[in-house]
Design a protein around this motif. Structure first.
Motif, PDB file in Angstrom:
ATOM      1  N   GLU A   1       0.820  -1.199   0.000  1.00 16.85           N
ATOM      2  CA  GLU A   1       0.000   0.000   0.000  1.00 16.85           C
ATOM      3  C   GLU A   1       0.864   1.263   0.000  1.00 16.85           C
ATOM      4  N   GLU A   2       1.972   1.234   0.739  1.00 16.87           N
ATOM      5  CA  GLU A   2       2.873   2.387   0.753  1.00 16.87           C
ATOM      6  C   GLU A   2       3.441   2.648  -0.641  1.00 16.87           C
ATOM      7  N   LEU A   3       3.854   1.575  -1.316  1.00 19.62           N
ATOM      8  CA  LEU A   3       4.458   1.720  -2.637  1.00 19.62           C
ATOM      9  C   LEU A   3       3.439   2.189  -3.666  1.00 19.62           C
ATOM     10  N   GLU A   4       2.239   1.650  -3.602  1.00 16.25           N
ATOM     11  CA  GLU A   4       1.197   2.066  -4.548  1.00 16.25           C
ATOM     12  C   GLU A   4       0.818   3.527  -4.321  1.00 16.25           C
ATOM     13  N   GLN A   5       0.749   3.940  -3.061  1.00 18.24           N
ATOM     14  CA  GLN A   5       0.428   5.336  -2.778  1.00 18.24           C
ATOM     15  C   GLN A   5       1.537   6.257  -3.276  1.00 18.24           C
ATOM     16  N   ALA A   6       2.794   5.828  -3.122  1.00 15.98           N
ATOM     17  CA  ALA A   6       3.919   6.631  -3.606  1.00 15.98           C
ATOM     18  C   ALA A   6       3.841   6.817  -5.113  1.00 15.98           C
ATOM     19  N   ASP A   7       3.518   5.745  -5.844  1.00 14.79           N
ATOM     20  CA  ASP A   7       3.392   5.854  -7.299  1.00 14.79           C
ATOM     21  C   ASP A   7       2.253   6.802  -7.681  1.00 14.79           C
ATOM     22  N   ALA A   8       1.131   6.711  -6.961  1.00 15.66           N
ATOM     23  CA  ALA A   8      -0.002   7.589  -7.251  1.00 15.66           C
ATOM     24  C   ALA A   8       0.344   9.052  -6.981  1.00 15.66           C
ATOM     25  N   ASP A   9       1.050   9.302  -5.861  1.00 14.11           N
ATOM     26  CA  ASP A   9       1.419  10.674  -5.525  1.00 14.11           C
ATOM     27  C   ASP A   9       2.433  11.251  -6.506  1.00 14.11           C
ATOM     28  N   ALA A  10       3.304  10.375  -7.041  1.00 15.96           N
ATOM     29  CA  ALA A  10       4.363  10.846  -7.933  1.00 15.96           C
ATOM     30  C   ALA A  10       3.884  11.046  -9.360  1.00 15.96           C
ATOM     31  N   ALA A  11       2.718  10.512  -9.708  1.00 18.73           N
ATOM     32  CA  ALA A  11       2.231  10.591 -11.082  1.00 18.73           C
ATOM     33  C   ALA A  11       1.950  12.046 -11.465  1.00 18.73           C
ATOM     34  N   VAL A  12       2.406  12.415 -12.645  1.00 18.35           N
ATOM     35  CA  VAL A  12       2.153  13.759 -13.165  1.00 18.35           C
ATOM     36  C   VAL A  12       0.913  13.690 -14.051  1.00 18.35           C
ATOM     37  N   PRO A  13      -0.143  14.432 -13.726  1.00 20.74           N
ATOM     38  CA  PRO A  13      -1.367  14.365 -14.532  1.00 20.74           C
ATOM     39  C   PRO A  13      -1.106  14.665 -16.006  1.00 20.74           C
ATOM     40  N   GLY A  14      -1.594  13.787 -16.860  1.00 20.49           N
ATOM     41  CA  GLY A  14      -1.479  13.986 -18.295  1.00 20.49           C
ATOM     42  C   GLY A  14      -0.131  13.645 -18.881  1.00 20.49           C
ATOM     43  N   ALA A  15       0.782  13.081 -18.082  1.00 21.33           N
ATOM     44  CA  ALA A  15       2.116  12.751 -18.589  1.00 21.33           C
ATOM     45  C   ALA A  15       2.336  11.256 -18.501  1.00 21.33           C
ATOM     46  N   GLU A  16       3.107  10.744 -19.442  1.00 20.97           N
ATOM     47  CA  GLU A  16       3.464   9.332 -19.408  1.00 20.97           C
ATOM     48  C   GLU A  16       4.566   9.125 -18.383  1.00 20.97           C
ATOM     49  N   SER A  17       4.428   8.107 -17.568  1.00 24.61           N
ATOM     50  CA  SER A  17       5.446   7.801 -16.566  1.00 24.61           C
ATOM     51  C   SER A  17       6.531   6.936 -17.183  1.00 24.61           C
ATOM     52  N   GLY A  18       7.756   7.497 -17.240  1.00 24.31           N
ATOM     53  CA  GLY A  18       8.845   6.721 -17.825  1.00 24.31           C
ATOM     54  C   GLY A  18       9.830   6.221 -16.805  1.00 24.31           C
ATOM     55  N   GLY A  19       9.655   6.638 -15.529  1.00 20.51           N
ATOM     56  CA  GLY A  19      10.601   6.239 -14.505  1.00 20.51           C
ATOM     57  C   GLY A  19      10.214   4.934 -13.851  1.00 20.51           C
ATOM     58  N   PRO A  20      11.117   4.389 -13.018  1.00 21.64           N
ATOM     59  CA  PRO A  20      10.810   3.131 -12.323  1.00 21.64           C
ATOM     60  C   PRO A  20       9.733   3.330 -11.271  1.00 21.64           C
ATOM     61  N   SER A  21       8.993   2.270 -10.995  1.00 20.21           N
ATOM     62  CA  SER A  21       7.979   2.314  -9.945  1.00 20.21           C
ATOM     63  C   SER A  21       8.662   2.265  -8.579  1.00 20.21           C
ATOM     64  N   ALA A  22       7.894   2.600  -7.540  1.00 14.73           N
ATOM     65  CA  ALA A  22       8.435   2.539  -6.180  1.00 14.73           C
ATOM     66  C   ALA A  22       8.855   1.117  -5.827  1.00 14.73           C
ATOM     67  N   ARG A  23       8.103   0.117  -6.310  1.00 15.08           N
ATOM     68  CA  ARG A  23       8.459  -1.281  -6.055  1.00 15.08           C
ATOM     69  C   ARG A  23       9.796  -1.630  -6.696  1.00 15.08           C
ATOM     70  N   GLU A  24      10.017  -1.167  -7.918  1.00 15.60           N
ATOM     71  CA  GLU A  24      11.290  -1.437  -8.597  1.00 15.60           C
ATOM     72  C   GLU A  24      12.449  -0.768  -7.869  1.00 15.60           C
ATOM     73  N   ILE A  25      12.213   0.435  -7.378  1.00 16.56           N
ATOM     74  CA  ILE A  25      13.264   1.134  -6.630  1.00 16.56           C
ATOM     75  C   ILE A  25      13.572   0.393  -5.331  1.00 16.56           C
ATOM     76  N   LEU A  26      12.538  -0.046  -4.626  1.00 17.15           N
ATOM     77  CA  LEU A  26      12.745  -0.765  -3.373  1.00 17.15           C
ATOM     78  C   LEU A  26      13.494  -2.072  -3.608  1.00 17.15           C
TER      79      LEU A  26
END
Length: 551
Positions: free
Chosen positions: A388-413
């Motif tokens: 849940e922490e990792l999913e929330q981090a990804d949601a908070d980091a998402a830029v509206p209207g932009a494609e996410s090209g970076g690693p997910s929080a799970r991949e970083i962990l």
């Protein structure tokens, strides 16, 4: 005074005991140092002394633990309070009053100590731990190190026969740590108090120990005099590692002992090329953050005074200084979340080279510029599972209207600390794992600047080495990394640059090898032993002795 007889501890749901068949005796007036890697059972061993294990932790205790003749299985912690005083890792967890003076008196009030005696003991403790100027201060206003000294003082006022300290110097600068440990040794030598002390920063405490209790893993416990235990132990302070590398006999436990043996080694090293602890920059490092005239005050009291600072991509900076010098206040001001009375902060935003002030952006936007990991990483963890922490981090980091090209929080962990299950509760993780999780949460926003406030608290030597690898990787990605720390040995190995603060001002700023060796307070053990030679770590010495390998 403390006797373990065939003691084993098994927690509910565990397949293996944390402690197994432990036979141990600690005599009256001994200072026993408990050492071992994170997770081997040190806290369980300490908790068994005052009955926290198993009365509050759960699980099953086999065998018998007696303290001053009392069986801890038959006496819960409240019935041992007059005999055993305990100070945990986080002082805030143990505070029950509002001010320093009230906290020092609280334990005596519960033990019905006479008012006249209480007053005398409070005054003695204020002087003993250097707290007299803080007596009327609110506990929440104190720095982490000041809170730690108050926590120790609140236990000492009850005059316990046994004192159990779980990492008592983890939040203290070198000078404050020395004061606390000197006070503890006076209790041992002058009053015959028995002290059981667990500490990861062995370089601070090993010289004071009468006995070392080593937990190598598998539930086993080894006990003996320090020089014998550290001869073969997997963990040891730098001065002992230097003695091993140089073949000194007996092994030194203090700077003084090592200096007496070091003359032949200094002659052998003299004239040799000193290997670099960290590789030099291959190209100019770009400035990612510029601060000018930054000032912070709390209720009119200055904490940071017109500080100017530049942070460069690819550079690791250690921010050092005594407790209360303004380090944390500066970090929060740079990140934008903390108060800033005056000054300007500009952070490079995007590949185009534009800049922005994090304070003028929404929280999500500020996180994309500057990430900050606070002294207590769990302050940023509020979900029920790692997933849940990792999913929330990804949601908070998402830029509206932009494609996410970076690693997910799970991949970083997984890159920082592989193997952490999704379902585990964040507060059930080890200190190192908690730190990795918070780093993953912060890095999911891909900030160019990362600020770490005392990240080595609660970490053993192995975990610190892993943290250095993480910090190096972040710098290699082009990030500017700042590590606020009291750990001089960590700074010597991890930092390219050291900034020293005092009373809100920057008083020193330069390459690590120049700044920390110029100060007897912040110099690492190897530098003190081999001065005037410019060595900082045992790795540098071993590289020369072995024929010129990498440090």
């Amino acid at each position: 005074m403390i006797v373990f007889e065939q003691v084993s501890v098994v927690y509910d749901g565990a397949t293996e005991p944390v402690l197994q068949g432990v036979d141990l005796t600690v005599e009256e007036g001994e200072l026993a140092l408990v050492v071992g890697h994170t997770g081997v059972g040190k806290s369980t061993l300490l908790g068994a002394v005052n009955g926290l294990v198993p009365h509050f932790t759960g699980g099953t205790l086999y065998g018998r633990v007696t303290v001053d003749g009392r069986d801890t299985a038959a006496h819960p912690p409240r019935e041992l309070a007059d005999v055993v005083g305990v100070v945990g890792q986080d002082p805030l967890d143990g505070f029950v009053t509002d001010t320093v003076e009230e906290e020092l008196a609280y334990a005596m009030e519960q033990l019905a100590v006479a008012p006249a005696v209480m007053r005398k003991r409070v005054e003695e403790t204020l002087d003993l731990l250097g707290l007299a100027d803080l007596r009327h201060r609110a506990l929440y206003e104190l720095s982490g190190g000041q809170q730690q000294r108050v926590a120790i003082g609140s236990v000492l006022t009850a005059h316990p026969r046994v004192l159990v300290l779980d990492e008592p110097t983890s939040a203290l600068d070198p000078t404050a740590a020395e004061e606390v440990l000197s006070a503890v040794t006076r209790l041992v030598h002058d009053l015959g108090v028995t002290v059981l002390l667990a500490e990861h920063r062995l370089e601070r405490v090993v010289q004071y120990a009468d006995r070392v209790i080593h937990l190598p893993g598998g539930g086993r416990v080894e006990s003996g005099v320090p020089a014998e235990v550290f001869r073969t132990s997997a963990i040891a302070p730098p001065v002992v590692e230097l003695g091993r590398a140089a073949g000194w006999e007996p092994l030194p436990l203090s700077i003084r002992d090592a200096r007496r043996s070091a003359a032949p080694l200094r002659e052998r090293l003299r004239g040799a090329e000193v290997p670099a602890v960290r590789p030099p920059a291959e190209r100019p490092r770009p400035v990612l953050l510029t601060a000018r005239g930054v000032s912070v005050a709390y209720q009119g009291v200055p904490a940071v005074r017109e500080v100017g600072l530049e942070l460069r991509g690819g550079e690791v900076t250690a921010l050092m200084g005594r407790n209360g010098s303004g380090k944390s206040s500066l970090l929060w001001a740079l990140q934008g979340s903390g108060p800033r009375r005056a000054g300007r902060v500009r952070v490079v935003a995007g590949a185009e080279g534009g800049t922005a002030d994090p304070r003028e952006l929404p929280a999500a936007g500020a996180r994309r510029l500057v990430g900050l990991v606070p002294q207590t990483p769990t302050d940023l963890l509020y979900r029920e599972s790692v997933k849940e922490e990792l999913e929330q981090a990804d949601a908070d980091a998402a830029v509206p209207g932009a494609e996410s090209g970076g690693p997910s929080a799970r991949e970083i962990l997984d890159r920082l600390a592989p193997g952490i299950p999704d379902a585990i509760h964040p507060r059930d993780l080890s200190e190192g794992q908690k730190l990795a999780l918070v780093l993953a949460v912060q890095l999911s926003a891909a900030p160019g600047v990362l600020l770490l406030d005392e990240p080595t608290r609660g970490l053993d030597y192995t975990a610190k080495a892993q943290l250095i690898g993480i910090v190096d990787a972040l710098a290699a990605e082009g990030r500017a990394v700042v590590v606020s720390t009291h750990d001089v040995e960590f700074a010597a190995r991890a930092a390219d640059r050291v900034v020293v603060m005092a009373e809100g001002d920057i008083v020193a700023d330069g390459p690590t090898s120049e700044v920390i060796t110029a100060s007897p307070v912040f110099a690492p053990q190897v530098a003190k032993v081999l001065a005037p030679l410019p060595y900082l770590t045992t790795g540098q010495v071993s590289a020369v002795l072995d024929g010129g390998g990498s440090a």
